[in-house]
Scaffold this active site. Structure first.
Site, short mmCIF file in Angstrom:
data_model
loop_
_atom_site.label_atom_id
_atom_site.label_comp_id
_atom_site.label_asym_id
_atom_site.label_seq_id
_atom_site.Cartn_x
_atom_site.Cartn_y
_atom_site.Cartn_z
N GLU A 50 4.74 -5.94 -9.75
CA GLU A 50 3.81 -5.16 -8.77
C GLU A 50 2.84 -4.53 -9.15
O GLU A 50 1.83 -3.95 -8.39
CB GLU A 50 4.97 -4.04 -8.01
CG GLU A 50 6.20 -4.75 -7.41
CD GLU A 50 6.18 -4.93 -6.09
OE1 GLU A 50 4.98 -4.87 -5.25
OE2 GLU A 50 7.08 -5.13 -5.24
N GLU A 56 0.80 2.48 7.75
CA GLU A 56 0.32 1.11 7.54
C GLU A 56 -0.47 0.49 8.79
O GLU A 56 -0.02 -0.73 9.34
CB GLU A 56 1.53 0.29 7.11
CG GLU A 56 1.00 -0.82 6.41
CD GLU A 56 2.35 -1.68 5.99
OE1 GLU A 56 3.08 -1.33 5.02
OE2 GLU A 56 2.68 -3.05 6.43
N LYS A 102 8.68 4.56 2.80
CA LYS A 102 8.93 3.62 3.60
C LYS A 102 10.66 3.66 3.10
O LYS A 102 10.80 3.43 1.85
CB LYS A 102 8.55 2.18 3.11
CG LYS A 102 7.36 2.09 3.80
CD LYS A 102 6.87 0.36 3.67
CE LYS A 102 5.50 0.17 4.18
NZ LYS A 102 5.22 -1.31 3.98
N HIS A 123 8.70 -12.16 0.66
CA HIS A 123 9.91 -11.73 1.70
C HIS A 123 10.61 -13.01 2.15
O HIS A 123 11.77 -13.02 2.34
CB HIS A 123 9.46 -10.69 2.83
CG HIS A 123 9.05 -9.48 2.25
ND1 HIS A 123 8.59 -8.45 2.89
CD2 HIS A 123 9.66 -8.70 1.24
CE1 HIS A 123 8.42 -7.39 2.46
NE2 HIS A 123 9.02 -7.38 1.36
N ASN A 159 0.64 -5.32 1.03
CA ASN A 159 1.67 -6.30 1.30
C ASN A 159 1.24 -7.69 0.65
O ASN A 159 1.75 -8.62 0.94
CB ASN A 159 1.70 -6.65 2.83
CG ASN A 159 2.42 -5.62 3.57
OD1 ASN A 159 3.23 -5.02 3.08
ND2 ASN A 159 1.96 -5.04 4.68
N HIS A 191 3.82 -10.30 -0.42
CA HIS A 191 4.90 -10.16 0.33
C HIS A 191 5.27 -11.12 1.71
O HIS A 191 6.40 -10.75 1.88
CB HIS A 191 4.93 -8.49 0.72
CG HIS A 191 5.16 -7.62 -0.58
ND1 HIS A 191 4.24 -7.86 -1.57
CD2 HIS A 191 6.16 -6.84 -0.82
CE1 HIS A 191 4.65 -6.71 -2.75
NE2 HIS A 191 5.93 -6.36 -2.02
N LYS A 215 -1.36 3.66 -5.46
CA LYS A 215 -0.27 3.69 -4.19
C LYS A 215 -0.73 5.04 -3.37
O LYS A 215 -0.77 5.14 -2.01
CB LYS A 215 0.97 3.23 -4.48
CG LYS A 215 1.73 3.42 -3.22
CD LYS A 215 2.84 2.71 -3.24
CE LYS A 215 3.60 2.61 -1.95
NZ LYS A 215 4.96 1.89 -1.82
N ARG A 253 -3.27 0.50 4.27
CA ARG A 253 -2.02 0.55 3.52
C ARG A 253 -1.65 -1.14 3.45
O ARG A 253 -0.85 -1.63 2.76
CB ARG A 253 -1.27 1.18 3.98
CG ARG A 253 0.35 1.34 3.06
CD ARG A 253 1.25 2.33 3.43
NE ARG A 253 2.62 2.06 2.74
CZ ARG A 253 3.60 3.33 2.72
NH1 ARG A 253 3.36 4.15 3.61
NH2 ARG A 253 4.49 2.91 1.92
N ARG A 266 19.35 14.09 11.32
CA ARG A 266 17.72 14.14 11.68
C ARG A 266 17.07 14.55 10.46
O ARG A 266 15.81 14.62 10.91
CB ARG A 266 17.44 14.78 12.94
CG ARG A 266 18.18 14.30 14.12
CD ARG A 266 17.48 14.56 15.39
NE ARG A 266 18.15 14.13 16.50
CZ ARG A 266 19.35 14.66 17.15
NH1 ARG A 266 19.40 15.90 16.65
NH2 ARG A 266 20.14 14.24 18.12
N HIS A 273 13.15 -8.90 -6.31
CA HIS A 273 12.05 -8.66 -5.44
C HIS A 273 10.70 -8.87 -6.17
O HIS A 273 10.05 -9.47 -5.45
CB HIS A 273 12.20 -7.11 -4.76
CG HIS A 273 11.19 -6.99 -3.88
ND1 HIS A 273 10.70 -7.54 -2.69
CD2 HIS A 273 9.81 -6.08 -4.27
CE1 HIS A 273 9.49 -6.90 -2.08
NE2 HIS A 273 9.06 -6.16 -3.15
#
Ligand SMILES: NC(=O)c1ccc[n+]([C@@H]2O[C@H](COP(=O)([O-])OP(=O)(O)OC[C@H]3O[C@@H](n4cnc5c(N)ncnc54)[C@H](O)[C@@H]3O)[C@@H](O)[C@H]2O)c1
Ligand SMILES: [Zn+2]
Length: 363
Positions: free
Chosen positions: A185, A237, A143, A252, A245, A248, A227, A241, A121, A265
């Site tokens: 990026e 997000e 993330k 994606h 994206n 993206h 960031k 935030r 955990r 990517h």
């Protein structure tokens, strides 16, 4: 190394931590972790290539550390590869007094970060990113996760690291294509948040590509600052935030349609930014001068793999599995100027398809 390097603080509800940037930082990594009082048993999760290039140095610096080597590259970013980290931790009897150190690009960081978030955990996590993309983006913000065959990063968690240690000297071995993928990026930060960063990339392109520290370090630091500020204001997000994206949604989808094999990517994000700019331009939300400046900056970095044989309709369909879908509506980040964006939820399939066509996808 510069005595202290650059330090950027991140404060989120779940954890406060620092990003440290310094040429040669890796040499002092064990001491830095000791100073932070991170648990003493240290597992380095890395990839065969990164370990071959940098393992000798890291093993010398980190005599007691235990390497766990798993494949990277987008097509290995899945539950099976991730569970190999769990297997290794169980086999080596890792307990709560363990620190997982990720040494690799975004794929290693996301997978090993997810393993650290879920093993017992949650055990301590430190990112030592080795690609430009990971240094400016994926190592910061918590993330972590893996892809599903039907969509990118669909399985994951928010799990902030305890520290991020950026040593730009490891980029010496990074191939030019990977370096470019990271710079896309950085362009994303310029487009969403900082016209001066955008201009800096255009102005200092040659020195940045030569990885000259006086040109490269400010670009990494400014990206991390942007960031860090955004993540500190919105860890999970729900608001600000979301602008990260930008590029993206189509990006994606393009990665999923081509089964994570054809584009890096960052390259997919470059196409995604061009598509978003076309959608914005089509609505009159972005001026032609700014759209062209984005296109020119992206093409000035070098060639992108072609998209002429990728059907626009397949990309539009793939956006339906996007995480940014809320109540059946896709949230789309549109640029409105260099350094400014708007989030809308009414982009139609037709608008998207037309924009893909204008960028060069198969109509
Ligand atoms: N978590 C986040 O917030 C976030 C943000 C952006 C991107 N990402 C994820 O990051 C991933 C992309 O990361 P990436 O571009 O770093 O890809 P990657 O991790 O696959 O690395 C790219 C390639 O570079 C090699 N490499 C790494 N370091 C090297 C070095 N120093 N020298 C030579 N080769 C080296 C790797 O072995 C790999 O082959 C994507 O899966 C993306 O979803 C996550
Ligand atoms: Zn990205």
């Amino acid at each position: 190394m510069q005595p202290d390097g650059i330090r950027i603080d991140i404060t989120t509800p779940s954890r406060a931590y620092a990003v440290t940037i310094a040429h040669g930082l890796l040499e002092t990594l064990p001491k830095q972790l000791d100073d932070l009082q991170l648990p003493a048993r240290r597992f380095i999760v890395t990839s065969p290539l990164v370990w071959r290039l940098h393992g000798t140095r890291v093993a010398r610096i980190f005599p007691g550390a235990e390497p766990i080597v798993i494949p990277d590259g987008e097509r290995f970013k899945n539950m099976q590869t991730m569970s190999r980290v769990h297997d290794a931790l169980v086999r080596m009897n890792a307990d709560r007094a363990s620190t997982v150190v990720t040494l690799g690009g975004g794929v290693i960081g996301d997978m090993a970060g997810f393993a650290a978030a879920t093993y017992l955990r949650g055990v301590a996590l430190v990112h030592a990113p080795t690609t430009l993309l990971a240094q400016v983006d994926s190592a910061i913000g918590g993330k972590v996760g893996v892809n599903h065959a039907l969509g990118k990063n669909l399985i994951g968690a928010f799990y902030q690291p305890h520290a991020v240690m950026i040593d730009p000297s490891v980029l010496a071995t990074l191939p030019r294509r990977e370096f470019r993928a990271g710079l896309y990026e950085v362009i994303k930060y310029g487009m969403t948040s900082s016209a001066s960063l955008f201009d800096r990339i255009a102005r200092e392109r040659t020195a940045i590509f030569a990885k000259e520290p006086p040109a490269l370090i400010p670009v990494i630091a400014e990206s991390c600052r942007i960031k860090a500020a955004i993540v500190s204001s919105d860890e999970q997000e729900s608001g600000p935030r979301r602008i990260l994206n930008f590029g993206h949604t189509a990006g994606h989808a393009l990665e999923a349609v081509t089964k994570y094999r054809r584009y890096r990517h960052g390259e997919a994000v470059a196409y995604g930014m061009l598509v978003a700019a076309e959608v914005a331009r089509g609505r009159g939300a972005l001026g032609e001068t700014d759209r062209k400046a984005l296109g020119d900056l992206i093409s000035s970095l070098g060639p992108l793999p072609p998209v002429a044989d990728v059907p626009s309709t397949a990309v539009v369909d793939a956006t339906k599995h996007d995480k940014k879908m809320v109540d059946g509506r896709l949230h789309f980040v549109l640029p409105t100027a260099i350094g400014a964006t708007a989030i809308v939820d009414d982009v139609t399939g037709k608008e998207l398809k037309d924009a893909l066509g204008r960028v060069g996808f198969q109509k």
